[in-house]
Design a protein around this motif. Structure first.
Motif, PDB file in Angstrom:
ATOM      1  N   ARG A   1       1.026  -1.360   0.540  1.00 50.45           N
ATOM      2  CA  ARG A   1      -0.085  -0.550  -0.130  1.00 50.45           C
ATOM      3  C   ARG A   1       0.756   1.079   0.171  1.00 50.45           C
ATOM      4  N   ALA A   2       2.306   1.328   0.700  1.00 54.99           N
ATOM      5  CA  ALA A   2       2.459   2.868   0.789  1.00 54.99           C
ATOM      6  C   ALA A   2       3.737   2.839  -0.250  1.00 54.99           C
TER       7      ALA A   2
ATOM      8  N   TYR B   1      -6.136   7.816   1.380  1.00 55.87           N
ATOM      9  CA  TYR B   1      -5.552   6.719   0.816  1.00 55.87           C
ATOM     10  C   TYR B   1      -4.912   6.378   2.295  1.00 55.87           C
ATOM     11  N   LEU B   2      -4.141   6.738   2.672  1.00 55.16           N
ATOM     12  CA  LEU B   2      -3.442   6.242   3.460  1.00 55.16           C
ATOM     13  C   LEU B   2      -3.505   6.673   4.728  1.00 55.16           C
ATOM     14  N   THR B   3      -4.426   7.589   4.373  1.00 55.79           N
ATOM     15  CA  THR B   3      -5.411   7.276   6.874  1.00 55.79           C
ATOM     16  C   THR B   3      -6.456   6.485   6.320  1.00 55.79           C
TER      17      THR B   3
ATOM     18  N   LEU C   1      -1.942   4.217   7.387  1.00 54.05           N
ATOM     19  CA  LEU C   1      -1.027   4.297   6.973  1.00 54.05           C
ATOM     20  C   LEU C   1      -0.587   5.478   7.491  1.00 54.05           C
ATOM     21  N   GLU C   2       0.569   5.678   7.764  1.00 53.71           N
ATOM     22  CA  GLU C   2       1.795   7.467   8.347  1.00 53.71           C
ATOM     23  C   GLU C   2       1.293   7.395   7.215  1.00 53.71           C
TER      24      GLU C   2
ATOM     25  N   HIS D   1       6.340  14.261   3.160  1.00 48.97           N
ATOM     26  CA  HIS D   1       6.517  15.057   1.880  1.00 48.97           C
ATOM     27  C   HIS D   1       5.335  14.545   1.250  1.00 48.97           C
ATOM     28  N   ILE D   2       4.272  14.179   1.748  1.00 49.33           N
ATOM     29  CA  ILE D   2       2.542  13.391   1.292  1.00 49.33           C
ATOM     30  C   ILE D   2       1.719  14.806   1.626  1.00 49.33           C
ATOM     31  N   ARG D   3       2.430  15.444   3.085  1.00 51.05           N
ATOM     32  CA  ARG D   3       1.650  16.218   3.381  1.00 51.05           C
ATOM     33  C   ARG D   3       1.910  17.614   2.822  1.00 51.05           C
ATOM     34  N   GLN D   4       2.799  17.536   2.777  1.00 53.47           N
ATOM     35  CA  GLN D   4       3.898  19.019   1.643  1.00 53.47           C
ATOM     36  C   GLN D   4       3.137  19.030  -0.021  1.00 53.47           C
TER      37      GLN D   4
END
Length: 182
Positions: free
Chosen positions: A58-59, A95-97, A101-102, A106-109
């Protein structure tokens, strides 16, 4: 540096809510669109026996989706609008949430700096049209949870969500066209 793409509109929500069908209809009416990352990645990974699949890694799947969405947004910057997106960068964080998953920094940014039009269309779960297929393995309850996760993620990022009506494809298309000024 925050990038603004006001001519880029996202359509998000859970799987099986009619997003892709609606976008295909609008594309047939001459509205530009960018396809969904998830399905494209699943198809290509299945074709090559890759592991970047939501049921394998998934990551890694999320990283490929991020790359796809950033490329799509970069391509859209050179095109006139409006352009409709079948999901966007914030969907990767969603999707990660959803998967527990953490969400890497860099994805938050990316979700904070790569901005779309502030108006985001949310396709609600709609049991009457929901179905599964080899690429969409989620059940209806997962579709409902996905929609609510996307609602939270986009709201937290400051987007204004407008829910699509549960109506025919032409009626939904008229609704979108009226809201994007097309």
């Amino acid at each position: 540096m925050r990038q603004d793409h006001r001519h880029c509109f996202i359509l998000t929500g859970g799987p099986g809510a009619g997003k892709t069908t609606l976008l295909a209809h609008l594309a047939g009416q001459g509205i530009a669109m960018m396809p969904e990352a998830g399905r494209g990645i699943i198809r290509s990974q299945m074709a090559i026996g890759g592991r970047a699949l939501p049921w394998k890694d998934r990551a890694l799947f999320a990283e490929l989706m991020l790359g796809w969405e950033l490329r799509s947004l970069s391509e859209a910057a050179t095109r006139p609008g409006p352009i409709l997106f079948d999901r966007g960068v914030p969907d990767v964080a969603g999707y990660l949430t959803l998967e527990g998953l953490e969400v890497p920094a860099h994805i938050r940014q990316a979700a904070k700096t790569h901005r779309y039009n502030s108006l985001v269309f949310l396709a609600p779960p709609w049991e009457e049209i929901f179905h599964t297929d080899p690429e969409r393995r989620q059940d209806f309850e997962t579709a409902r949870r996905t929609c609510e996760t996307m609602r939270r993620v986009y709201t937290e990022l400051g987007y204004n969500l407008v829910e699509l009506p549960c109506a025919s494809v032409p009626e939904r298309a008229d609704f979108v066209r009226a809201n994007i000024g097309a």
